[in-house]
Design a protein around this motif. Structure first.
Motif, PDB file in Angstrom:
ATOM      1  N   ARG A  42       0.835  -1.202   0.000  1.00  0.00           N
ATOM      2  CA  ARG A  42       0.000   0.000   0.000  1.00  0.00           C
ATOM      3  C   ARG A  42       0.869   1.251   0.000  1.00  0.00           C
ATOM      4  O   ARG A  42       0.669   2.168  -0.803  1.00  0.00           O
ATOM      5  CB  ARG A  42      -0.931  -0.002   1.219  1.00  0.00           C
ATOM      6  CG  ARG A  42      -1.794   1.266   1.316  1.00  0.00           C
ATOM      7  CD  ARG A  42      -2.684   1.261   2.533  1.00  0.00           C
ATOM      8  NE  ARG A  42      -1.989   1.363   3.806  1.00  0.00           N
ATOM      9  CZ  ARG A  42      -1.418   2.474   4.278  1.00  0.00           C
ATOM     10  NH1 ARG A  42      -1.418   3.587   3.557  1.00  0.00           N
ATOM     11  NH2 ARG A  42      -0.843   2.487   5.462  1.00  0.00           N
ATOM     12  N   LEU A  43       1.861   1.282   0.876  1.00  0.00           N
ATOM     13  CA  LEU A  43       2.730   2.455   0.957  1.00  0.00           C
ATOM     14  C   LEU A  43       3.616   2.603  -0.283  1.00  0.00           C
ATOM     15  O   LEU A  43       3.828   3.724  -0.755  1.00  0.00           O
ATOM     16  CB  LEU A  43       3.590   2.382   2.224  1.00  0.00           C
ATOM     17  CG  LEU A  43       2.815   2.562   3.533  1.00  0.00           C
ATOM     18  CD1 LEU A  43       3.669   2.181   4.729  1.00  0.00           C
ATOM     19  CD2 LEU A  43       2.291   3.984   3.655  1.00  0.00           C
ATOM     20  N   ASP A  44       4.118   1.483  -0.816  1.00  0.00           N
ATOM     21  CA  ASP A  44       4.934   1.535  -2.036  1.00  0.00           C
ATOM     22  C   ASP A  44       4.168   2.162  -3.199  1.00  0.00           C
ATOM     23  O   ASP A  44       4.760   2.798  -4.061  1.00  0.00           O
ATOM     24  CB  ASP A  44       5.390   0.133  -2.462  1.00  0.00           C
ATOM     25  CG  ASP A  44       6.532  -0.408  -1.620  1.00  0.00           C
ATOM     26  OD1 ASP A  44       7.104   0.349  -0.808  1.00  0.00           O
ATOM     27  OD2 ASP A  44       6.843  -1.612  -1.775  1.00  0.00           O
ATOM     28  N   ASN A  45       2.860   1.950  -3.201  1.00  0.00           N
ATOM     29  CA  ASN A  45       2.030   2.454  -4.294  1.00  0.00           C
ATOM     30  C   ASN A  45       1.277   3.728  -3.933  1.00  0.00           C
ATOM     31  O   ASN A  45       0.371   4.143  -4.664  1.00  0.00           O
ATOM     32  CB  ASN A  45       1.063   1.359  -4.749  1.00  0.00           C
ATOM     33  CG  ASN A  45       1.808   0.219  -5.392  1.00  0.00           C
ATOM     34  OD1 ASN A  45       2.401   0.369  -6.450  1.00  0.00           O
ATOM     35  ND2 ASN A  45       1.808  -0.933  -4.739  1.00  0.00           N
ATOM     36  N   SER A  46       1.640   4.330  -2.804  1.00  0.00           N
ATOM     37  CA  SER A  46       1.023   5.583  -2.332  1.00  0.00           C
ATOM     38  C   SER A  46      -0.504   5.501  -2.295  1.00  0.00           C
ATOM     39  O   SER A  46      -1.200   6.421  -2.722  1.00  0.00           O
ATOM     40  CB  SER A  46       1.472   6.761  -3.210  1.00  0.00           C
ATOM     41  OG  SER A  46       2.871   6.898  -3.161  1.00  0.00           O
ATOM     42  N   ILE A  47      -0.996   4.391  -1.784  1.00  0.00           N
ATOM     43  CA  ILE A  47      -2.441   4.197  -1.652  1.00  0.00           C
ATOM     44  C   ILE A  47      -2.844   4.579  -0.232  1.00  0.00           C
ATOM     45  O   ILE A  47      -2.263   4.096   0.744  1.00  0.00           O
ATOM     46  CB  ILE A  47      -2.828   2.738  -1.971  1.00  0.00           C
ATOM     47  CG1 ILE A  47      -2.528   2.453  -3.450  1.00  0.00           C
ATOM     48  CG2 ILE A  47      -4.290   2.473  -1.651  1.00  0.00           C
ATOM     49  CD1 ILE A  47      -2.678   1.010  -3.860  1.00  0.00           C
ATOM     50  N   SER A  78      11.957  -3.855  -1.182  1.00  0.00           N
ATOM     51  CA  SER A  78      10.572  -4.078  -0.796  1.00  0.00           C
ATOM     52  C   SER A  78      10.299  -5.570  -0.592  1.00  0.00           C
ATOM     53  O   SER A  78      10.990  -6.426  -1.154  1.00  0.00           O
ATOM     54  CB  SER A  78       9.660  -3.533  -1.901  1.00  0.00           C
ATOM     55  OG  SER A  78       8.320  -3.908  -1.672  1.00  0.00           O
ATOM     56  N   VAL A  79       9.255  -5.877   0.169  1.00  0.00           N
ATOM     57  CA  VAL A  79       8.855  -7.279   0.322  1.00  0.00           C
ATOM     58  C   VAL A  79       8.425  -7.873  -1.010  1.00  0.00           C
ATOM     59  O   VAL A  79       8.520  -9.075  -1.221  1.00  0.00           O
ATOM     60  CB  VAL A  79       7.732  -7.459   1.371  1.00  0.00           C
ATOM     61  CG1 VAL A  79       8.213  -7.068   2.751  1.00  0.00           C
ATOM     62  CG2 VAL A  79       6.474  -6.713   0.988  1.00  0.00           C
ATOM     63  N   ASN A  80       7.971  -7.046  -1.925  1.00  0.00           N
ATOM     64  CA  ASN A  80       7.558  -7.523  -3.252  1.00  0.00           C
ATOM     65  C   ASN A  80       8.731  -8.110  -4.023  1.00  0.00           C
ATOM     66  O   ASN A  80       8.545  -8.866  -4.961  1.00  0.00           O
ATOM     67  CB  ASN A  80       6.928  -6.388  -4.051  1.00  0.00           C
ATOM     68  CG  ASN A  80       5.500  -6.673  -4.412  1.00  0.00           C
ATOM     69  OD1 ASN A  80       5.004  -7.778  -4.223  1.00  0.00           O
ATOM     70  ND2 ASN A  80       4.838  -5.670  -4.928  1.00  0.00           N
ATOM     71  N   PHE A  81       9.944  -7.751  -3.630  1.00  0.00           N
ATOM     72  CA  PHE A  81      11.164  -8.273  -4.230  1.00  0.00           C
ATOM     73  C   PHE A  81      11.192  -9.797  -4.153  1.00  0.00           C
ATOM     74  O   PHE A  81      11.667 -10.473  -5.049  1.00  0.00           O
ATOM     75  CB  PHE A  81      12.349  -7.666  -3.472  1.00  0.00           C
ATOM     76  CG  PHE A  81      13.707  -8.018  -3.994  1.00  0.00           C
ATOM     77  CD1 PHE A  81      14.169  -7.496  -5.186  1.00  0.00           C
ATOM     78  CD2 PHE A  81      14.540  -8.848  -3.265  1.00  0.00           C
ATOM     79  CE1 PHE A  81      15.440  -7.786  -5.652  1.00  0.00           C
ATOM     80  CE2 PHE A  81      15.810  -9.155  -3.714  1.00  0.00           C
ATOM     81  CZ  PHE A  81      16.259  -8.622  -4.918  1.00  0.00           C
ATOM     82  N   LEU A  82      10.647 -10.342  -3.066  1.00  0.00           N
ATOM     83  CA  LEU A  82      10.623 -11.793  -2.882  1.00  0.00           C
ATOM     84  C   LEU A  82       9.786 -12.474  -3.959  1.00  0.00           C
ATOM     85  O   LEU A  82      10.128 -13.549  -4.421  1.00  0.00           O
ATOM     86  CB  LEU A  82      10.060 -12.149  -1.505  1.00  0.00           C
ATOM     87  CG  LEU A  82      10.911 -11.767  -0.312  1.00  0.00           C
ATOM     88  CD1 LEU A  82      10.132 -11.967   0.972  1.00  0.00           C
ATOM     89  CD2 LEU A  82      12.184 -12.572  -0.298  1.00  0.00           C
ATOM     90  N   ASN A  83       8.689 -11.860  -4.336  1.00  0.00           N
ATOM     91  CA  ASN A  83       7.788 -12.487  -5.297  1.00  0.00           C
ATOM     92  C   ASN A  83       8.342 -12.452  -6.716  1.00  0.00           C
ATOM     93  O   ASN A  83       7.822 -13.105  -7.600  1.00  0.00           O
ATOM     94  CB  ASN A  83       6.404 -11.845  -5.245  1.00  0.00           C
ATOM     95  CG  ASN A  83       5.321 -12.853  -5.537  1.00  0.00           C
ATOM     96  OD1 ASN A  83       5.373 -13.977  -5.040  1.00  0.00           O
ATOM     97  ND2 ASN A  83       4.366 -12.474  -6.336  1.00  0.00           N
ATOM     98  N   MET A  84       9.410 -11.700  -6.921  1.00  0.00           N
ATOM     99  CA  MET A  84      10.046 -11.670  -8.240  1.00  0.00           C
ATOM    100  C   MET A  84      11.111 -12.744  -8.346  1.00  0.00           C
ATOM    101  O   MET A  84      11.853 -12.786  -9.316  1.00  0.00           O
ATOM    102  CB  MET A  84      10.667 -10.293  -8.475  1.00  0.00           C
ATOM    103  CG  MET A  84       9.658  -9.187  -8.588  1.00  0.00           C
ATOM    104  SD  MET A  84      10.511  -7.642  -8.943  1.00  0.00           S
ATOM    105  CE  MET A  84       9.995  -6.667  -7.556  1.00  0.00           C
TER     106      MET A  84
END
Length: 174
Positions: A19-24, A123-129
């Protein structure tokens, strides 16, 4: 030393960082979950339970399938396990040792500084890549914050580029 948290806390961590990474704004997730902004903030901070329906709706509010959020949380479990963390399937409430660290990280001066320098933050999203298994320094920044007291101090002090970034013997963490 073993530390304790819950799977629910990891899911909340993933939702919050994305959420924060995408400024939501949290109000957008409140809308998607059918909650008020205050209710959503209580959920996101671990004070109210995260249900499967809330997870599903919040994921869609982030334009992600719930499986993405769950996959990242599953990978985070493995990374945190390497640092002595144990994750229960039931919420721990006040006994959850990770949630206060998560709140501290996102409220820190260093987190804000690193948001302005995304190349310096993982980012934690790095893991999913499929990129997060290469060693200690490729772990998400929040994991290092929660597991390495020197790194936490660096972040809390502002994570300035001129400051010495703590290093760790990678072989000792494997």
């Amino acid at each position: 030393m073993q530390r304790n948290s819950s799977q629910s806390t990891l899911l909340l961590l993933v939702l919050r960082e994305i959420r924060l990474d995408n400024s939501i704004h949290p109000g957008q997730l409140a809308y998607f979950t059918g909650k008020t902004p205050r209710e959503w903030e209580s959920i996101e901070s671990g004070k109210s339970p995260l249900t499967l329906q809330l997870l599903t709706n919040a994921s869609y509010g982030l334009s992600l399938p719930p499986s993405h959020v769950m996959s990242v949380a599953e990978q985070l479990t493995q990374v945190f396990n390497r640092h002595g963390w144990f994750f229960q399937t039931t919420p721990l409430g006040k006994d959850d040792e990770l949630m206060p660290l998560i709140d501290s990280y996102f409220d820190s001066k260093g987190y804000e500084a690193l948001r302005a320098r995304p190349i310096d933050r993982i980012s934690v999203n790095f893991l999913n890549m499929g990129m997060g298994m290469g060693g200690y320094h490729s772990e998400p920044t929040i994991v290092r914050y929660c597991c390495d007291p020197d790194f936490k101090s660096w972040i809390d002090a502002g994570a300035q580029p001129g400051m010495t970034t703590p290093t760790v013997d990678v072989t000792s963490s494997l």
